[in-house]
Design a protein around this motif. Sequence first.
Motif, PDB file in Angstrom:
ATOM      1  N   PHE A   1       4.861   1.815  -6.002  1.00 54.97           N
ATOM      2  CA  PHE A   1       5.590   0.555  -6.144  1.00 54.97           C
ATOM      3  C   PHE A   1       6.636   0.613  -7.256  1.00 54.97           C
ATOM      4  O   PHE A   1       7.362  -0.366  -7.477  1.00 54.97           O
ATOM      5  CB  PHE A   1       4.621  -0.596  -6.411  1.00 54.97           C
ATOM      6  N   GLU A   2       6.722   1.748  -7.942  1.00 53.07           N
ATOM      7  CA  GLU A   2       7.724   1.924  -8.984  1.00 53.07           C
ATOM      8  C   GLU A   2       9.043   2.436  -8.427  1.00 53.07           C
ATOM      9  O   GLU A   2      10.007   2.632  -9.172  1.00 53.07           O
ATOM     10  CB  GLU A   2       7.190   2.887 -10.049  1.00 53.07           C
ATOM     11  N   ASN A   3       9.095   2.641  -7.116  1.00 51.20           N
ATOM     12  CA  ASN A   3      10.354   3.008  -6.462  1.00 51.20           C
ATOM     13  C   ASN A   3      11.437   2.012  -6.875  1.00 51.20           C
ATOM     14  O   ASN A   3      11.189   0.801  -6.880  1.00 51.20           O
ATOM     15  CB  ASN A   3      10.136   2.988  -4.946  1.00 51.20           C
TER      16      ASN A   3
ATOM     17  N   TYR B   1       9.346   2.778  -1.141  1.00 53.43           N
ATOM     18  CA  TYR B   1       8.021   3.211  -1.611  1.00 53.43           C
ATOM     19  C   TYR B   1       8.070   4.673  -2.053  1.00 53.43           C
ATOM     20  O   TYR B   1       8.777   5.509  -1.475  1.00 53.43           O
ATOM     21  CB  TYR B   1       6.974   3.090  -0.501  1.00 53.43           C
ATOM     22  N   GLY B   2       7.269   4.975  -3.052  1.00 55.34           N
ATOM     23  CA  GLY B   2       7.083   6.345  -3.467  1.00 55.34           C
ATOM     24  C   GLY B   2       8.382   7.061  -3.772  1.00 55.34           C
ATOM     25  O   GLY B   2       9.287   6.518  -4.405  1.00 55.34           O
ATOM     26  N   ALA B   3       8.465   8.311  -3.308  1.00 59.23           N
ATOM     27  CA  ALA B   3       9.637   9.142  -3.591  1.00 59.23           C
ATOM     28  C   ALA B   3      10.710   9.045  -2.516  1.00 59.23           C
ATOM     29  O   ALA B   3      11.720   9.757  -2.592  1.00 59.23           O
ATOM     30  CB  ALA B   3       9.197  10.597  -3.748  1.00 59.23           C
ATOM     31  N   THR B   4      10.550   8.179  -1.523  1.00 59.25           N
ATOM     32  CA  THR B   4      11.614   7.967  -0.535  1.00 59.25           C
ATOM     33  C   THR B   4      12.789   7.279  -1.220  1.00 59.25           C
ATOM     34  O   THR B   4      12.604   6.338  -1.998  1.00 59.25           O
ATOM     35  CB  THR B   4      11.097   7.127   0.648  1.00 59.25           C
ATOM     36  N   ARG B   5      14.011   7.733  -0.924  1.00 57.06           N
ATOM     37  CA  ARG B   5      15.204   7.191  -1.580  1.00 57.06           C
ATOM     38  C   ARG B   5      16.312   6.957  -0.561  1.00 57.06           C
ATOM     39  O   ARG B   5      16.439   7.684   0.428  1.00 57.06           O
ATOM     40  CB  ARG B   5      15.733   8.168  -2.647  1.00 57.06           C
ATOM     41  N   PHE B   6      17.125   5.942  -0.822  1.00 55.51           N
ATOM     42  CA  PHE B   6      18.337   5.725  -0.043  1.00 55.51           C
ATOM     43  C   PHE B   6      19.352   6.797  -0.406  1.00 55.51           C
ATOM     44  O   PHE B   6      19.482   7.181  -1.577  1.00 55.51           O
ATOM     45  CB  PHE B   6      18.917   4.336  -0.321  1.00 55.51           C
ATOM     46  N   LEU B   7      20.081   7.249   0.577  1.00 55.79           N
ATOM     47  CA  LEU B   7      21.091   8.282   0.344  1.00 55.79           C
ATOM     48  C   LEU B   7      22.355   7.723  -0.295  1.00 55.79           C
ATOM     49  O   LEU B   7      23.103   8.450  -0.936  1.00 55.79           O
ATOM     50  CB  LEU B   7      21.442   8.977   1.660  1.00 55.79           C
ATOM     51  N   SER B   8      22.601   6.421  -0.103  1.00 54.97           N
ATOM     52  CA  SER B   8      23.814   5.803  -0.622  1.00 54.97           C
ATOM     53  C   SER B   8      23.483   4.515  -1.356  1.00 54.97           C
ATOM     54  O   SER B   8      22.665   3.716  -0.894  1.00 54.97           O
ATOM     55  CB  SER B   8      24.784   5.500   0.529  1.00 54.97           C
TER      56      SER B   8
ATOM     57  N   TYR C   1       0.854  -1.183   0.000  1.00 56.17           N
ATOM     58  CA  TYR C   1       0.000   0.000   0.000  1.00 56.17           C
ATOM     59  C   TYR C   1       0.895   1.240   0.000  1.00 56.17           C
ATOM     60  O   TYR C   1       2.079   1.150  -0.275  1.00 56.17           O
ATOM     61  CB  TYR C   1      -0.924  -0.022   1.221  1.00 56.17           C
ATOM     62  N   ASP C   2       0.322   2.380   0.325  1.00 55.93           N
ATOM     63  CA  ASP C   2       1.136   3.595   0.380  1.00 55.93           C
ATOM     64  C   ASP C   2       0.453   4.628   1.261  1.00 55.93           C
ATOM     65  O   ASP C   2      -0.499   4.324   1.978  1.00 55.93           O
ATOM     66  CB  ASP C   2       1.429   4.111  -1.029  1.00 55.93           C
TER      67      ASP C   2
END
Length: 348
Positions: free
Chosen positions: A248-250, A113-120, A86-87
Motif C-alpha cells: 500500500f506504499e505504492n 499496489y506493490g512494485a507495479t508502476r505506471f510507465l508515464s 490486499y496484495d
Amino acid sequence: MGQTIGLVRRQLLERFGAALAAGTVAGIVPAAAQTARPGAPPATEPGPDVSFGPLKRIRAGDLEVAYVEAGPADGRPVLLLHGWPYDIHSYVDVAPVLAAAGHRVLIPYLRGYGATRFLSEATPRNGQQAALAHDAVAFLDALKIERTLVAGYDWGARTACILAALWPARCKGLVSVSGYLIGSQQANAMPLPPKAELQWWYQFYFATERGREGYARYTREFARLIWELASPQWRFDDATFARSAPAFENPDHVAVSIHNYRWRLGLAEGEARFDETERKLATFPAVAVPTITMEGDANGAPHPEPAAYAKKFTGRYEHRTLRGGIGHNLPQEAPKAFAQAVVDVDGF
C-alpha cells in the motif's frame, strides 16, 4: 474491496448486487434457487508458506507490472488477481498447490499496489473497472499467453468476471469469490435502504477530501480495519498483515483507490478510451466460460446471495459455500479449497 468492503463491497454488487437480488435491474430476474452444493469443500487452515520467490517485471500496456510466478514454465496458465486492500500474498498458499498440479501460476500486483508502476506520469491514476480489465489483458499479451484460467476475489474477482465476459476466448475457466461483480455507474446510483448504505461507509468517506487525506495519512490502519471487518473470524497475526502492508506504499495506491470508489459513484470521470468497454459492461453480459463461484460463511463485507447471480453464468457452473468462519479474503483464509476450485474448473 470494489463495489468490498471488497466490493462486493465495491461495485455492482455493491449496488447492482442488491438491485439484482431484489429484481429491480431491468432485464435481470433473480435465480429461484441457489446452485450451491451443501457439501462443498470444507474450510481449510492456511498453509506454511510465508513468501514468494523474487519479483518479476514486464512492461504491459500502461504499466510495468510486478508479478510472481510459480510452477512449470510450460504449465497450464492460471492468472490470480488480488483485491483491495490486499496484495499478492492472498495467494501465498494457493500458488504451491496449483504449481504442484502442473499450473503456471501468475500473480501480478494490480495498478497502485506493490512494485507495479505506471510507465508515464501523464497516465491518469484511474481505478475504474475497465482500466483494470485492460491491464489484465495487456499483461497476458505481454507474456504471450493466449488462454488462461482466471481467478480472484474483490477487485480481482470483478476483473476476472470482465475478462470471462468480454474476452471469453482468452479464458479457459473462471473462479470468482462472491460471484458476478461486473457493475456500472448507473446501477451504483440506485439508493439502498439505510442499513445497506451503512455498509458502504468507506465509499462515502472516500468521496470527500477529508477521506482522501485520511486514507493517505492512515493507509495501514485503514487497511487493517477493512481486513478485520471483512473477515471477522480470521485471526491473522501482525506478521501476516505486515507482509502485505508495504504493497500500500505504492506512490499511486491512494490515487487509484480513491478514483475507483469515486468513479463508481459517478463523482469522477473515467477515460474516454474505456467508454466502449463500459458500455458493454453496463449491459451486464453473461459469462459463458466454465465457472465456479465461492463464498465464505463469515464474509463481513457486503455481498449478494448466490441465487441473485447464478443465472449470469450460462456455461457449466457450480457454487461452493465454505463453512468454518471463512471471510472476504477467501484465498488466504481457505487456500486449499480455493486451489481445488481452480483445479476443478480446469477439468470442466
